[in-house]
Design an enzyme around this catalytic site. Structure first.
Site, PDB file in Angstrom:
ATOM      1  N   GLY A   1       8.918 -12.006   1.021  1.00 20.59           N
ATOM      2  CA  GLY A   1       8.005 -11.725  -0.013  1.00 20.59           C
ATOM      3  C   GLY A   1       6.970 -11.834  -0.429  1.00 20.59           C
TER       4      GLY A   1
ATOM      5  N   ARG B   1      -3.953  -5.500  -6.216  1.00 11.40           N
ATOM      6  CA  ARG B   1      -4.701  -4.147  -5.459  1.00 11.40           C
ATOM      7  C   ARG B   1      -4.541  -2.682  -6.419  1.00 11.40           C
ATOM      8  NH1 ARG B   1      -0.445  -4.174  -0.281  1.00 11.40           N
ATOM      9  NH2 ARG B   1      -1.855  -5.003   1.342  1.00 11.40           N
TER      10      ARG B   1
ATOM     11  N   ASP C   1       1.652   2.487   9.404  1.00  5.30           N
ATOM     12  CA  ASP C   1       1.699   2.444   8.317  1.00  5.30           C
ATOM     13  C   ASP C   1       0.912   1.950   8.090  1.00  5.30           C
ATOM     14  OD1 ASP C   1       3.009  -0.118  10.328  1.00  5.30           O
ATOM     15  OD2 ASP C   1       3.154  -1.039   7.826  1.00  5.30           O
TER      16      ASP C   1
END
Length: 522
Positions: free
Chosen positions: A145, A195, A271
């Site tokens: 992660g 982002r 994706d």
């Protein structure tokens, strides 16, 4: 909500910022329901600090630049909020599926990205903020992660560089670093990049609900995207077919812009394709240096699926995957009772839309190349002239960015001025042959050399994020010197300007740059 832009009030902005990010009424994607995401807190990042900050993105979000100097800023954008997140404001990771390297990969999802909310932009739009590297999620699979400092700096710099090149892209507000170790091919340190985008919905979101046979959720997602980002599609005879067309055409335009600046994405899985037609997921990307049409920027791409020359074809293929996912929705408005007949018409309609990709991409790239060659008038042989230049560059491995930038120095009437660009070619005779064709074409133009050069320098950047430039900034950042990250970010804000004081950043890459490799490991 508007935030004060004064330095004195920057500290007071942070609590308001955290509250606004968590406001449930503003988080449209969350309202789709639990089938679309999982809410969870970010994993704490020990002793975070600011590595890079974009004043431009801060201005877009109406945040004072001084906010980055506030102690709580690094904590907030490391995913370490100074207050407990209430349940309604919990960050979330979304679920999606997709094709990776052309193979169906099944369920994927935000394995290390957490969306923390959205903010209004000064341009009237709303922007989601997402922490890449925020910790494990239910979609992390075998990953930890985390993102590493190396890849986070690269994404931060390239997101902003692409924006200033005029190419649609997600943005990056900040990079937060730490000394927390993470294991990749070697021991690195964890970082988080924030982002910023109107939406992070990908082709893979649609593929997920299609593959799980949930047309109800597929329609809910499509309606969300149409209503928020493509409202004109709602008035079309078939809104879902119109959505497919809009996304397909935007994707064609985007890849034409990539090709025109020599940008390689590196991992064009479905994706990693934005439904808004913006560049997303900066991983093993690269700008082509010595031109090779078969250039592969991703060390993990052993088959060359995502090579420079393959990008238009792969983007088109990805649009086919999106079309397949939308098929259950296409034609619903026609009232065709027979399911087989409706499905057959849906396929025909989708194929007709997909056929528009090359029709859009070809002219878009031709326009871009015509601008790069300084051709104001349109002539039948222009595409052939541009392709011949690329072939000549390929044969000599001429530098992509420098070749196009120096073409502005060519004179209609004086071949002696060719030297700066001619010297980039191993096969000088081949270049001379092309230059003669180019001069003949320039003779048909009405602009003089000076006016043409000005126009060409607006189409051909002098500065791009070459791998070795990013590498120098990364190496210094690992030593806690972030000045090169800041310097490079400032240079890349003005990619078309001469900036003579930064001439070294436009030079040919040093020999050691040839040994640099980037891969999916980040």
């Amino acid at each position: 909500m508007s935030f004060s832009r004064s330095a004195a009030d920057a500290a007071d902005t942070l609590p308001d910022l955290a509250a606004t990010l968590g406001a449930p009424a503003e988080r449209a994607f969350v309202t789709l329901g639990d089938a679309f995401h999982t809410r969870l807190p970010a994993a704490p990042l020990a002793a975070p600090y600011v590595v890079g900050f974009s004043d431009d993105v801060a201005q877009l979000l109406d945040l004072p630049p001084a906010i980055a100097a506030q102690p709580g800023f690094a904590e907030l954008f490391a995913g370490n909020p100074t207050r407990d997140w209430p349940a309604h404001a919990m960050p979330y990771a979304s679920v999606y599926s997709g094709h990776q390297f052309g193979v169906w990969a099944g369920q994927l999802g935000d394995g290390r990205a957490l969306t923390i909310g959205e903010l209004p932009g000064t341009d009237g739009r709303r922007y989601e903020l997402q922490l890449k590297g925020g910790g494990r999620t239910p979609y992390s699979r075998m990953g930890d992660g985390r993102a590493v400092l190396r890849s986070s700096i690269r994404e931060f710099l390239c997101s902003e560089a692409m924006h200033h090149l005029g190419i649609p892209t997600t943005r990056a507000l900040t990079v937060i670093g730490s000394d927390q170790p993470v294991v990749r091919e070697e021991i690195e340190t964890a970082a988080v990049v924030t982002r910023v985008s109107e939406s992070f919905v990908r082709f893979g979101h649609f593929e997920h609900f299609f593959s799980n046979d949930r047309p109800d959720l597929l329609r809910q997602l499509a309606d969300h995207v149409i209503d928020r980002f493509y409202p004109a599609c709602r008035d079309a005879d078939d809104p879902y077919l119109a959505l497919l067309e809009a996304a397909t055409l935007r994707t064609a335009d985007l890849v034409a812009q990539w090709q025109a600046v020599g940008f390689c994405h590196g991992v064009m899985n479905t994706d990693n394709m934005s439904i808004l037609g913006v560049t997303i997921d900066y991983g093993p990307f690269g700008f082509v240096d010595a031109f090779d049409a078969n250039h592969i920027c991703n060390h993990s791409d052993t088959s060359g699926r995502y090579a420079y020359r393959m990008q238009p074809r792969i983007a088109h293929w990805n649009c086919y995957c999106l079309a397949q996912a939308l098929l259950p929705l296409i034609g619903l408005q026609h009232g065709i009772a027979d399911d087989d007949a409706r499905a057959e018409r849906a396929v025909d309609d989708a194929q007709a839309v997909l056929a528009k990709f090359p029709e859009r991409f070809g002219p878009a790239l031709e326009r871009a190349m015509r601008a790069k060659l300084g051709l104001a008038l349109e002539r039948e042989g222009d595409a052939e002239l541009a392709n011949k230049l690329l072939e000549t560059m390929h044969a000599s491995h001429a530098d992509f960015t420098l070749t196009f930038r120096r073409l502005a120095q060519i004179s209609k009437h004086d071949a002696s001025r060719d030297a700066p660009v001619r010297d980039l070619f191993i096969d000088r005779e081949a270049f001379d042959a092309w230059a003669n064709l180019y001069r003949a074409r320039l003779s048909e133009e009405t602009r003089d050399d000076a006016a043409r050069a000005v126009a060409m320098n607006r189409a051909n950047p002098k500065y791009v994020l070459r791998n070795h430039l990013a590498e120098v900034a990364i190496r210094r950042a690992k030593e806690k010197d972030f000045s090169e990250v800041e310097r490079l970010a400032q240079i890349l804000r003005r990619p078309f300007d001469e900036q003579p004081e930064h001439e070294a950043y436009a030079a040919l890459p040093p020999d050691w740059a040839g040994s640099l490799e980037v891969s999916c490991s980040s």
